[in-house]
Design an enzyme around this catalytic site. Structure first.
Site, PDB file in Angstrom:
ATOM      1  N   ARG A 160       1.003  -0.864  -0.465  1.00 27.35           N
ATOM      2  CA  ARG A 160      -0.351  -0.191  -0.018  1.00 27.35           C
ATOM      3  C   ARG A 160       0.719   1.140  -0.289  1.00 27.35           C
ATOM      4  NH1 ARG A 160      -3.627   0.849   5.539  1.00 27.35           N
ATOM      5  NH2 ARG A 160      -5.222  -1.123   4.449  1.00 27.35           N
ATOM      6  N   ARG A 200      -1.094   7.920   8.942  1.00 21.69           N
ATOM      7  CA  ARG A 200      -1.435   7.556   7.815  1.00 21.69           C
ATOM      8  C   ARG A 200      -1.504   7.912   6.392  1.00 21.69           C
ATOM      9  NH1 ARG A 200      -3.277   1.962   8.378  1.00 21.69           N
ATOM     10  NH2 ARG A 200      -2.700   0.882  10.380  1.00 21.69           N
ATOM     11  N   LYS A 250      -2.721   2.816  14.282  1.00 21.87           N
ATOM     12  CA  LYS A 250      -2.751   3.932  13.409  1.00 21.87           C
ATOM     13  C   LYS A 250      -3.541   5.221  14.284  1.00 21.87           C
ATOM     14  CE  LYS A 250      -5.392   0.805  11.726  1.00 21.87           C
ATOM     15  NZ  LYS A 250      -6.530   0.102  10.456  1.00 21.87           N
ATOM     16  N   LYS A 260      -5.194   8.843  11.655  1.00 21.23           N
ATOM     17  CA  LYS A 260      -5.706   9.120  10.904  1.00 21.23           C
ATOM     18  C   LYS A 260      -6.436  10.985  10.690  1.00 21.23           C
ATOM     19  CE  LYS A 260      -7.054   4.259   9.429  1.00 21.23           C
ATOM     20  NZ  LYS A 260      -8.119   3.947   9.152  1.00 21.23           N
ATOM     21  N   CYS A 275     -15.409  -3.476   0.761  1.00 21.42           N
ATOM     22  CA  CYS A 275     -13.953  -3.915   1.067  1.00 21.42           C
ATOM     23  C   CYS A 275     -13.595  -4.981  -0.064  1.00 21.42           C
ATOM     24  CB  CYS A 275     -13.946  -3.251   2.675  1.00 21.42           C
ATOM     25  SG  CYS A 275     -14.477  -5.135   3.012  1.00 21.42           S
ATOM     26  N   CYS A 293      -7.703 -10.154   2.449  1.00 18.99           N
ATOM     27  CA  CYS A 293      -8.112  -9.467   4.078  1.00 18.99           C
ATOM     28  C   CYS A 293      -7.905 -10.870   4.302  1.00 18.99           C
ATOM     29  CB  CYS A 293      -9.207  -8.477   3.614  1.00 18.99           C
ATOM     30  SG  CYS A 293      -8.683  -8.262   5.421  1.00 18.99           S
ATOM     31  N   CYS A 328     -16.602  -7.683   7.320  1.00 18.75           N
ATOM     32  CA  CYS A 328     -15.695  -7.790   8.857  1.00 18.75           C
ATOM     33  C   CYS A 328     -16.328  -6.190   9.850  1.00 18.75           C
ATOM     34  CB  CYS A 328     -14.681  -8.832   9.832  1.00 18.75           C
ATOM     35  SG  CYS A 328     -13.547  -6.977   9.531  1.00 18.75           S
ATOM     36  N   CYS A 349     -13.642  -0.634   7.038  1.00 22.05           N
ATOM     37  CA  CYS A 349     -12.938   0.304   6.363  1.00 22.05           C
ATOM     38  C   CYS A 349     -13.673   0.638   4.871  1.00 22.05           C
ATOM     39  CB  CYS A 349     -11.902  -1.611   5.530  1.00 22.05           C
ATOM     40  SG  CYS A 349     -11.387  -1.970   6.459  1.00 22.05           S
TER      41      CYS A 349
HETATM   42 FE1  SRM Z   1      -8.714  -1.129   7.046  1.00 25.42          FE
HETATM   43  C1  SRM Z   1      -7.277  -3.235   8.877  1.00 25.42           C
HETATM   44  C2  SRM Z   1      -8.354  -3.283   3.441  1.00 25.42           C
HETATM   45  C3  SRM Z   1      -9.680   1.974   5.128  1.00 25.42           C
HETATM   46  C4  SRM Z   1     -10.135   0.159   9.545  1.00 25.42           C
HETATM   47  N1  SRM Z   1      -8.062  -3.051   6.134  1.00 25.42           N
HETATM   48  C5  SRM Z   1      -7.060  -3.792   6.996  1.00 25.42           C
HETATM   49  C6  SRM Z   1      -6.883  -4.817   6.763  1.00 25.42           C
HETATM   50  C7  SRM Z   1      -4.919  -4.113   6.279  1.00 25.42           C
HETATM   51  C8  SRM Z   1      -6.579  -6.171   6.379  1.00 25.42           C
HETATM   52  C9  SRM Z   1      -4.998  -6.727   8.160  1.00 25.42           C
HETATM   53  O1  SRM Z   1      -5.145  -6.281   9.093  1.00 25.42           O
HETATM   54  O2  SRM Z   1      -4.961  -7.823   7.844  1.00 25.42           O
HETATM   55  C10 SRM Z   1      -6.971  -4.655   4.903  1.00 25.42           C
HETATM   56  C11 SRM Z   1      -6.629  -5.405   3.870  1.00 25.42           C
HETATM   57  C12 SRM Z   1      -7.689  -6.037   3.020  1.00 25.42           C
HETATM   58  C13 SRM Z   1      -7.149  -6.350   1.684  1.00 25.42           C
HETATM   59  O3  SRM Z   1      -6.607  -7.007   1.396  1.00 25.42           O
HETATM   60  O4  SRM Z   1      -6.329  -5.366   0.927  1.00 25.42           O
HETATM   61  C14 SRM Z   1      -7.791  -3.312   5.035  1.00 25.42           C
HETATM   62  N2  SRM Z   1      -9.044  -0.789   5.110  1.00 25.42           N
HETATM   63  C15 SRM Z   1      -8.563  -1.357   3.913  1.00 25.42           C
HETATM   64  C16 SRM Z   1      -9.103  -0.948   2.365  1.00 25.42           C
HETATM   65  C17 SRM Z   1      -8.128  -1.133   1.713  1.00 25.42           C
HETATM   66  C18 SRM Z   1     -10.559  -1.069   2.050  1.00 25.42           C
HETATM   67  C19 SRM Z   1     -11.295   0.191   0.857  1.00 25.42           C
HETATM   68  O5  SRM Z   1     -11.942  -0.744   0.735  1.00 25.42           O
HETATM   69  O6  SRM Z   1     -10.059   0.093   0.654  1.00 25.42           O
HETATM   70  C20 SRM Z   1      -8.519   0.909   3.020  1.00 25.42           C
HETATM   71  C21 SRM Z   1      -7.140   1.495   2.692  1.00 25.42           C
HETATM   72  C22 SRM Z   1      -6.730   2.577   3.594  1.00 25.42           C
HETATM   73  C23 SRM Z   1      -5.865   3.547   2.834  1.00 25.42           C
HETATM   74  O7  SRM Z   1      -5.053   3.285   2.191  1.00 25.42           O
HETATM   75  O8  SRM Z   1      -4.717   3.377   4.471  1.00 25.42           O
HETATM   76  C24 SRM Z   1      -8.903   0.452   4.468  1.00 25.42           C
HETATM   77  N3  SRM Z   1      -9.997   0.333   7.470  1.00 25.42           N
HETATM   78  C25 SRM Z   1      -9.678   1.934   6.876  1.00 25.42           C
HETATM   79  C26 SRM Z   1     -10.655   2.128   7.748  1.00 25.42           C
HETATM   80  C27 SRM Z   1     -11.492   3.759   6.829  1.00 25.42           C
HETATM   81  C28 SRM Z   1     -11.051   5.359   6.474  1.00 25.42           C
HETATM   82  O9  SRM Z   1      -9.369   5.272   7.221  1.00 25.42           O
HETATM   83  O10 SRM Z   1     -11.383   5.491   6.071  1.00 25.42           O
HETATM   84  C29 SRM Z   1     -10.987   2.276   8.370  1.00 25.42           C
HETATM   85  C30 SRM Z   1     -11.746   2.481   9.443  1.00 25.42           C
HETATM   86  C31 SRM Z   1     -11.488   4.308   9.626  1.00 25.42           C
HETATM   87  C32 SRM Z   1     -11.327   3.711  11.352  1.00 25.42           C
HETATM   88  O11 SRM Z   1      -9.391   3.016  11.079  1.00 25.42           O
HETATM   89  O12 SRM Z   1     -11.318   3.108  11.899  1.00 25.42           O
HETATM   90  C33 SRM Z   1     -10.700   0.583   8.288  1.00 25.42           C
HETATM   91  N4  SRM Z   1      -9.045  -1.611   9.130  1.00 25.42           N
HETATM   92  C34 SRM Z   1      -9.171  -1.140   9.897  1.00 25.42           C
HETATM   93  C35 SRM Z   1      -9.712  -1.823  11.000  1.00 25.42           C
HETATM   94  C36 SRM Z   1      -9.710  -1.684  12.342  1.00 25.42           C
HETATM   95  C37 SRM Z   1      -8.527  -0.895  12.826  1.00 25.42           C
HETATM   96  C38 SRM Z   1      -9.716  -0.426  14.510  1.00 25.42           C
HETATM   97  O13 SRM Z   1      -9.556   0.702  14.897  1.00 25.42           O
HETATM   98  O14 SRM Z   1     -10.004  -1.186  15.049  1.00 25.42           O
HETATM   99  C39 SRM Z   1      -8.534  -2.961  10.867  1.00 25.42           C
HETATM  100  C40 SRM Z   1      -7.480  -3.593  11.883  1.00 25.42           C
HETATM  101  C41 SRM Z   1      -7.247  -3.586  12.353  1.00 25.42           C
HETATM  102  O15 SRM Z   1      -6.223  -2.507  12.717  1.00 25.42           O
HETATM  103  O16 SRM Z   1      -6.518  -4.165  13.249  1.00 25.42           O
HETATM  104  C42 SRM Z   1      -8.498  -2.601   9.661  1.00 25.42           C
HETATM  105 FE1  SF4 Z   2     -10.693  -6.416   5.889  1.00 26.61          FE
HETATM  106 FE2  SF4 Z   2     -12.350  -6.628   7.256  1.00 26.61          FE
HETATM  107 FE3  SF4 Z   2     -11.021  -4.142   5.976  1.00 26.61          FE
HETATM  108 FE4  SF4 Z   2     -12.355  -5.156   4.676  1.00 26.61          FE
HETATM  109  S1  SF4 Z   2     -13.849  -4.394   6.468  1.00 26.61           S
HETATM  110  S2  SF4 Z   2     -10.891  -4.857   4.597  1.00 26.61           S
HETATM  111  S3  SF4 Z   2     -12.560  -7.509   6.057  1.00 26.61           S
HETATM  112  S4  SF4 Z   2     -10.823  -5.880   7.757  1.00 26.61           S
END
Ligand code: SRM
Ligand code: SF4
Length: 562
Positions: free
Chosen positions: A74, A143, A207, A209, A428, A434, A473, A477
């Site tokens: 990424r 980030r 993280k 943001k 997502c 994922c 899940c 995201c």
């Molecule tokens: Fe996310 C984890 C994909 C935006 C909250 N996210 C992940 C991971 C890396 C899974 C992992 O940890 O093993 C996913 C990778 C999947 C894959 O195969 O690509 C993943 N997140 C994504 C993306 C690609 C979704 C998308 O459809 O575009 C987004 C990448 C953003 C970027 O460029 O940085 C993405 N993730 C978000 C957002 C939205 C945002 O930031 O505006 C959130 C919610 C906002 C937030 O952070 O609270 C988000 N992702 C999470 C979380 C939950 C964090 C938490 O506070 O509990 C995880 C899990 C974790 O961090 O433990 C996670």
């Molecule tokens: Fe993976 Fe959950 Fe984020 Fe979807 S919402 S990309 S299943 S961590």
């Protein structure tokens, strides 16, 4: 207990890593197809996740074979702006080393999936040659910082772009490890704390943001960020910023004390004070954020546990001045910037809808090929949006007809070709990449939307602007908890349905139905959509209607009809 051990381990790994060096160089040379757990944690800071193809997991296990490991890389692309040269490099790398697709994320950057361990270094070097870094793509640090992607000319937008650069500069990791490991191989002998003045040895607890929105237009979900920055305009200049703190979506189905939260207005700052204030806010989370329970380590929990008054006091103390009250915010739009728009006097930009942000070729849709040809020929600047779409910028008026025909020849859809429900939808990646996915998301979204579109057409609501977001899940995201309809993977094949959010992204939605199967989703939504059609007041949107009637009342109505 095991949870606690794991969390402590991440902190220990960071500390031991000597500012993100760890044993990555040795692991790259060990001939294995995967990295160790320690390596995986360090690599996140460098912008990559180790994954395995979950479609193949069971079969490989049966055959006694190792998992099909690969890396998801990424990039960090502040404000989502990249050159045509960089775009073509992403395109080439995804073909050469990745799974042939490119994925625009909900935070304005690109992910390449499916890169083998042996090809990671070459991938990062090639990106670096086009001025793209992956440091800060993931990991416990600030980030990718979001900025409204519209490429408008004028001083106001110029000032926002300069402010973004300053924030990126001030809040990015400074470690030389990235250069050492991926680029020149030279060891910079340093393990001093001054290598990371802001982050120290252990970086942030989690993280963090940031996003910069323009007053009145919440196109990037500013309330979902740890630090949301809303720019106020006076004439053609930025007069200051209202800061919002503590947004975040992540929650866990089994931990009741985890929850999504929209950011709270904190204060107003003048342009010259923004960077200093942002640094102070990040440093408070660094010093006080929870480092023993990663499920509770986001900034939102610190704020709720200690209270906004405590936080304001601490911030004032660090800044040495009193905070000024935030300005009132009103939102009238969430522009997605799709379609043709005038950029300056002689130039245009074209916003293209990219379903779930996935750039690929599939059957009659030759999106990837079309974009490659256009970027090669017209060299547009590319802007990625937070709704997983793409803007082709700085296009000449004379080139518009040819660009349109090239896209159409390749089966690419313009915004006017797609159903309104698809325009405001996001899913997502979930399966198969994922590691946290419980259900499908991106792969089933087209079917979900097609079924829903049938219902909307039947009810005469096909032009209604409704935001719908799906995740595999509860991590959130695609920010499903601030949309009109949120579909959140709960158990294999089953989704929780959330309603009553706000099209402008300012309010959380609420749980309406649990464990709904994919085939029942449109059935479950039918009655509510019909009620909305029959009873909404003038200009009331779907989410606002559900909120006014109340999700509890909607549930009661649904039960009485069973
Ligand atoms: Fe996310 C984890 C994909 C935006 C909250 N996210 C992940 C991971 C890396 C899974 C992992 O940890 O093993 C996913 C990778 C999947 C894959 O195969 O690509 C993943 N997140 C994504 C993306 C690609 C979704 C998308 O459809 O575009 C987004 C990448 C953003 C970027 O460029 O940085 C993405 N993730 C978000 C957002 C939205 C945002 O930031 O505006 C959130 C919610 C906002 C937030 O952070 O609270 C988000 N992702 C999470 C979380 C939950 C964090 C938490 O506070 O509990 C995880 C899990 C974790 O961090 O433990 C996670
Ligand atoms: Fe993976 Fe959950 Fe984020 Fe979807 S919402 S990309 S299943 S961590």
């Amino acid at each position: 207990m095991s949870n606690e051990k794991k969390q402590l381990t991440v902190e220990e790994i960071k500390k031991k890593s000597r500012h993100l060096r760890g044993a990555i160089v040795e692991e790259l040379a060990n001939g294995k197809t995967y990295f160790t757990e320690e390596g995986i944690q360090v690599l996140k800071f460098h912008g990559m996740y180790q994954q395995d193809d979950r479609d193949l997991r069971q079969q490989l296990k049966k055959e006694g074979k190792e998992k099909a490991y690969s890396m998801m890389i990424r990039a960090r692309i502040p404000g989502g702006v990249l050159s045509s040269k960089a775009y073509l490099t992403f395109d080439r790398l995804s073909e050469q080393f990745g799974n042939s697709t490119l994925r625009i994320t909900t935070r304005q950057t690109f992910q390449i999936h499916g890169i083998l361990k042996k090809d990671v270094r070459q991938t990062i070097r090639s990106l670096h040659d086009t001025l793209i870094t992956t440091l800060g793509g993931c990991g416990d640090q600030v980030r990718n910082i979001l900025l409204c992607p519209a490429p408008h000319e004028g001083l106001f937008h110029e000032q926002l772009r300069v402010q973004l650069e300053r924030l990126v500069d001030a809040l990015s990791a400074k470690t030389a490890a990235y250069h050492e490991i991926w680029l020149d191989g030279e060891k910079v002998a340093s393990n001093q704390d001054d290598e990371e003045p802001l982050y120290g040895q252990t970086y942030l607890p989690r993280k963090f943001k940031l996003a910069i929105a323009v007053e009145g237009d919440n196109c990037l979900d500013v309330y979902a960020n740890d630090l949301g920055i809303v720019a106020h305009r006076e004439g053609d200049v930025v007069s200051g910023y209202t800061l919002l703190v503590g947004g975040g979506m992540g929650r866990n189905h089994t931990k009741k004390d985890t929850y999504p939260r929209v950011a709270t207005p904190l204060c107003f700052v003048l342009p010259d004070d923004l960077v200093e204030t942002a640094i102070a806010i990040v440093s408070i989370q660094r010093d006080y954020g929870n480092r023993t329970d990663r499920q509770h380590s986001r900034f939102k929990y610190l704020l709720d546990e200690r209270g906004l008054d405590w936080f304001s006091g601490e911030l004032q103390h660090r800044l040495g001045r009193l905070l000024v009250a935030p300005r009132d915010l009103t939102w009238s739009q969430t522009t997605d910037h799709l379609g043709w728009h005038k950029q300056g006097e002689h130039t245009w930009f074209l916003g293209l809808p990219i379903q779930n942000g996935r750039i690929h070729n599939a059957g009659s849709l030759q999106l990837k090929t079309a974009l490659r040809s256009i970027v090669e020929r017209f060299a547009p600047e590319i802007h990625l949006t937070t709704s997983q779409n793409m803007l082709l910028c700085h296009l000449r008026e004379d080139d518009k007809p040819l660009i349109e025909s090239m896209l159409r020849e390749h089966g690419v859809h313009f915004v006017e070709d797609i159903p309104t429900i698809e325009r405001y939808a996001m899913a997502c990646p979930a399966l198969p990449t994922c590691g946290l996915a419980i259900t499908e998301s991106e792969r089933v979204m087209p079917t979900v939307l097609a079924n829903l579109e049938q219902v909307l057409v039947e009810l005469g609501l096909e032009r209604e602007e409704i935001s719908i977001r799906m995740t595999g899940c509860p991590n959130g995201c695609t920010r499903p908890y601030v949309s009109d309809i949120g579909l959140v993977g709960r158990a294999p094949g089953k989704y929780d349905v959330y309603l009553g959010g706000d099209f402008f992204g300012t309010r959380l939605n609420e749980l309406y139905a649990e464990l709904v199967s994919l085939s029942s989703l449109s059935v479950v939504l039918y009655d509510i959509l019909r009620d909305f059609r029959d009873h909404h007041v003038k200009d009331e949107r779907f989410g606002a209607y559900c909120h006014r009637v109340s999700v509890e009342e909607l549930k009661k109505r649904a039960e009485s009809q069973r």
